[in-house]
Design a protein around this motif. Structure first.
Motif, mmCIF file in Angstrom:
data_model
loop_
_atom_site.group_PDB
_atom_site.id
_atom_site.type_symbol
_atom_site.label_atom_id
_atom_site.label_comp_id
_atom_site.label_asym_id
_atom_site.label_seq_id
_atom_site.Cartn_x
_atom_site.Cartn_y
_atom_site.Cartn_z
ATOM 1 N N GLY A 1 -88.838 -7.161 49.932
ATOM 2 C CA GLY A 1 -88.710 -6.448 51.210
ATOM 3 C C GLY A 1 -88.691 -7.394 52.394
ATOM 4 N N PHE A 2 -89.570 -8.374 52.393
ATOM 5 C CA PHE A 2 -89.615 -9.336 53.487
ATOM 6 C C PHE A 2 -88.369 -10.206 53.487
ATOM 7 C CE2 PHE A 2 -90.796 -13.386 55.431
ATOM 8 C CZ PHE A 2 -91.365 -12.961 56.618
ATOM 9 N N ALA A 3 -87.929 -10.609 52.308
ATOM 10 C CA ALA A 3 -86.738 -11.465 52.213
ATOM 11 C C ALA A 3 -85.504 -10.755 52.764
ATOM 12 C CB ALA A 3 -86.508 -11.876 50.761
ATOM 13 N N ILE A 4 -85.287 -9.523 52.327
ATOM 14 C CA ILE A 4 -84.062 -8.809 52.686
ATOM 15 C C ILE A 4 -84.075 -8.343 54.139
ATOM 16 C CG2 ILE A 4 -82.739 -6.701 52.222
ATOM 17 C CD1 ILE A 4 -83.551 -7.059 49.259
ATOM 18 N N ASN A 5 -85.207 -7.825 54.596
ATOM 19 C CA ASN A 5 -85.243 -7.190 55.919
ATOM 20 C C ASN A 5 -85.648 -8.112 57.061
ATOM 21 O OD1 ASN A 5 -84.640 -4.288 55.283
ATOM 22 N ND2 ASN A 5 -86.390 -4.565 53.944
ATOM 23 N N TRP A 6 -86.289 -9.231 56.756
ATOM 24 C CA TRP A 6 -86.707 -10.114 57.849
ATOM 25 C C TRP A 6 -86.170 -11.532 57.698
ATOM 26 C CZ3 TRP A 6 -89.233 -14.560 59.307
ATOM 27 C CH2 TRP A 6 -89.651 -14.637 60.638
ATOM 28 N N LEU A 7 -86.352 -12.135 56.525
ATOM 29 C CA LEU A 7 -86.019 -13.559 56.386
ATOM 30 C C LEU A 7 -84.520 -13.811 56.304
ATOM 31 C CD1 LEU A 7 -87.067 -16.426 56.141
ATOM 32 C CD2 LEU A 7 -87.310 -16.066 53.675
ATOM 33 N N PHE A 8 -83.815 -13.093 55.447
ATOM 34 C CA PHE A 8 -82.387 -13.345 55.255
ATOM 35 C C PHE A 8 -81.575 -13.245 56.545
ATOM 36 C CE2 PHE A 8 -82.287 -12.174 50.449
ATOM 37 C CZ PHE A 8 -82.891 -13.381 50.161
ATOM 38 N N PRO A 9 -81.787 -12.219 57.387
ATOM 39 C CA PRO A 9 -80.988 -12.138 58.619
ATOM 40 C C PRO A 9 -81.205 -13.320 59.567
ATOM 41 C CG PRO A 9 -82.021 -10.032 58.141
ATOM 42 C CD PRO A 9 -82.643 -11.026 57.227
ATOM 43 N N ARG A 10 -82.300 -14.037 59.421
ATOM 44 C CA ARG A 10 -82.619 -15.149 60.326
ATOM 45 C C ARG A 10 -82.352 -16.513 59.704
ATOM 46 N NH1 ARG A 10 -85.588 -10.816 61.126
ATOM 47 N NH2 ARG A 10 -86.193 -10.255 63.268
ATOM 48 N N LEU A 11 -82.191 -16.548 58.387
ATOM 49 C CA LEU A 11 -82.124 -17.833 57.685
ATOM 50 C C LEU A 11 -80.890 -18.644 58.060
ATOM 51 C CD1 LEU A 11 -83.958 -19.310 55.722
ATOM 52 C CD2 LEU A 11 -82.623 -18.369 53.836
ATOM 53 N N ILE A 12 -79.833 -17.991 58.479
ATOM 54 C CA ILE A 12 -78.637 -18.722 58.884
ATOM 55 C C ILE A 12 -78.938 -19.670 60.037
ATOM 56 C CG2 ILE A 12 -77.887 -16.892 60.448
ATOM 57 C CD1 ILE A 12 -75.655 -19.266 58.360
ATOM 58 N N HIS A 13 -79.889 -19.291 60.888
ATOM 59 C CA HIS A 13 -80.239 -20.143 62.020
ATOM 60 C C HIS A 13 -80.974 -21.406 61.564
ATOM 61 C CE1 HIS A 13 -78.866 -16.916 64.526
ATOM 62 N NE2 HIS A 13 -79.774 -16.088 64.054
ATOM 63 N N PHE A 14 -81.762 -21.279 60.502
ATOM 64 C CA PHE A 14 -82.406 -22.478 59.943
ATOM 65 C C PHE A 14 -81.352 -23.390 59.335
ATOM 66 C CE2 PHE A 14 -84.335 -24.894 56.477
ATOM 67 C CZ PHE A 14 -85.397 -25.502 57.134
ATOM 68 N N ASP A 15 -80.388 -22.804 58.645
ATOM 69 C CA ASP A 15 -79.326 -23.599 58.030
ATOM 70 C C ASP A 15 -78.512 -24.333 59.091
ATOM 71 O OD1 ASP A 15 -77.668 -24.208 55.522
ATOM 72 O OD2 ASP A 15 -76.152 -23.363 56.878
ATOM 73 N N GLN A 16 -78.265 -23.684 60.213
ATOM 74 C CA GLN A 16 -77.510 -24.331 61.289
ATOM 75 C C GLN A 16 -78.306 -25.464 61.925
ATOM 76 O OE1 GLN A 16 -76.769 -20.831 63.644
ATOM 77 N NE2 GLN A 16 -74.685 -20.577 62.846
#
Length: 321
Positions: free
Chosen positions: A118-133
């Motif tokens: 739940g945390f991965a899909i609804n909170w972490l994944f939508p923001r993780l692209i910014h860490f990758d950038q």
């Protein structure tokens, strides 16, 4: 003949190798560390009876009583405490070596994060692209195995855990507090069935997140109603889900009313996929999301980078509330 005698002599003076019952040792260490057969079973992903059997096997193998079993807790004997400390130390050394080998194989630029689906899909994944950038040289992998992570075996570098923050022997920081508020799809508000007050839940389906207790008061519908001093009516229907992300998705699709945990529904509320049907204040939860890792792990640059980034994201969420 001389060679045969030499081989026989060598066989007698070579120390006998002992085959250690590794599964039993690991289960015993978990029972002592967590002070619970059931919690050890959850961590290892096996049944409680299997953990109990492992401990009995270990006691038979050593010829020593290792645990004093009680109705509410089982405490190690002196021999059991010595053994559990040795196992924990050994697992810690194995984990450090594994981390070192992984770092060498990829120049220390890999990062494995464990968190609930739940945390991965609804909170972490939508923001993780910014860490990758921000850190294109760090490769991040996400594990959504719901079982507690065992850092001693190198399963993950860091974990985002949900509960009361009781993770002895590890670096633990609160990442996000939690508040609870009912949520539903906008279409549900426009239906022929009223949904303006908690009593109106009697006309609708309640979406239930089947959380496992980890201490404290479970953040469920009964807790929410009690904290507000209101009565929870008998709903028209109940649907239960084993994962928080499925509860959120069911609410978005208009299948009922969910008890929103703010970290998991904030994005859907912001973009209008979900709305709050009642003009009631959010109820603070006993539970929270925690950043957890071994004490020395933050010395690794990839872990420090992820730590600083994820806390900056959490702070931004708190400011937008």
């Amino acid at each position: 003949m001389r060679n045969l005698i030499a081989k026989v002599s060598q066989a007698y003076i070579t120390p006998m190798l002992i085959t250690l019952p590794f599964a039993a040792l690991r289960a015993f260490e978990a029972v002592v560390r967590l002070n619970s057969f059931s919690r050890a079973a959850d961590e290892l992903g096996v049944s409680q009876s299997a953990v109990s059997q492992h401990v009995r096997v270990l006691e038979d193998w050593t010829g020593q009583r290792l645990l004093v079993r009680g109705a509410r807790a089982s405490n190690p004997t002196d021999e059991g405490r010595r053994l559990s400390e040795a196992i924990a130390e050994g697992l810690g050394q194995i984990g450090e070596i594994c981390q070192d080998l992984r770092s060498r194989s990829s120049s220390g630029k890999t990062l494995s994060v464990s968190c609930l689906p739940g945390f991965a899909i609804n909170w972490l994944f939508p923001r993780l692209i910014h860490f990758d950038q921000a850190h294109p040289d760090i490769s991040v992998s996400i594990s959504t195995d719901p079982r507690p992570v065992n850092f001693g075996t190198g399963e993950a570098d860091v974990a985002i855990r949900y509960g009361m923050g009781r993770y002895p022997g590890l670096h633990v920081q609160k990442l996000l507090d939690e508040a609870l508020t009912p949520v539903c799809a906008p279409a549900l508000l426009n239906s022929s069935l009223p949904l303006r007050h908690p009593a109106d839940l009697s006309y609708h389906t309640l979406l239930i997140d089947e959380l496992k207790p980890v201490g404290g008061r479970l953040p469920n519908w009964d807790f929410w109603a009690t904290q507000l001093g209101t009565l929870l009516p008998r709903p028209a229907r109940i649907r239960r889900f084993g994962q928080s992300n499925m509860v959120v998705q069911a609410a978005i699709e208009g299948l009922g009313v969910a008890l929103g945990r703010d970290a998991l529904v904030m994005d859907a509320l912001t973009d209008g996929r979900l709305v709050r049907p009642f003009e009631l204040p959010p109820v603070p939860s006993d539970y929270a999301f925690w950043f957890v890792c071994p004490e020395a792990a933050l010395e690794r640059p990839p872990i420090r980078a992820f730590h600083d980034w994820v806390f900056a994201q959490a702070q931004a969420c708190n400011k937008s509330d």
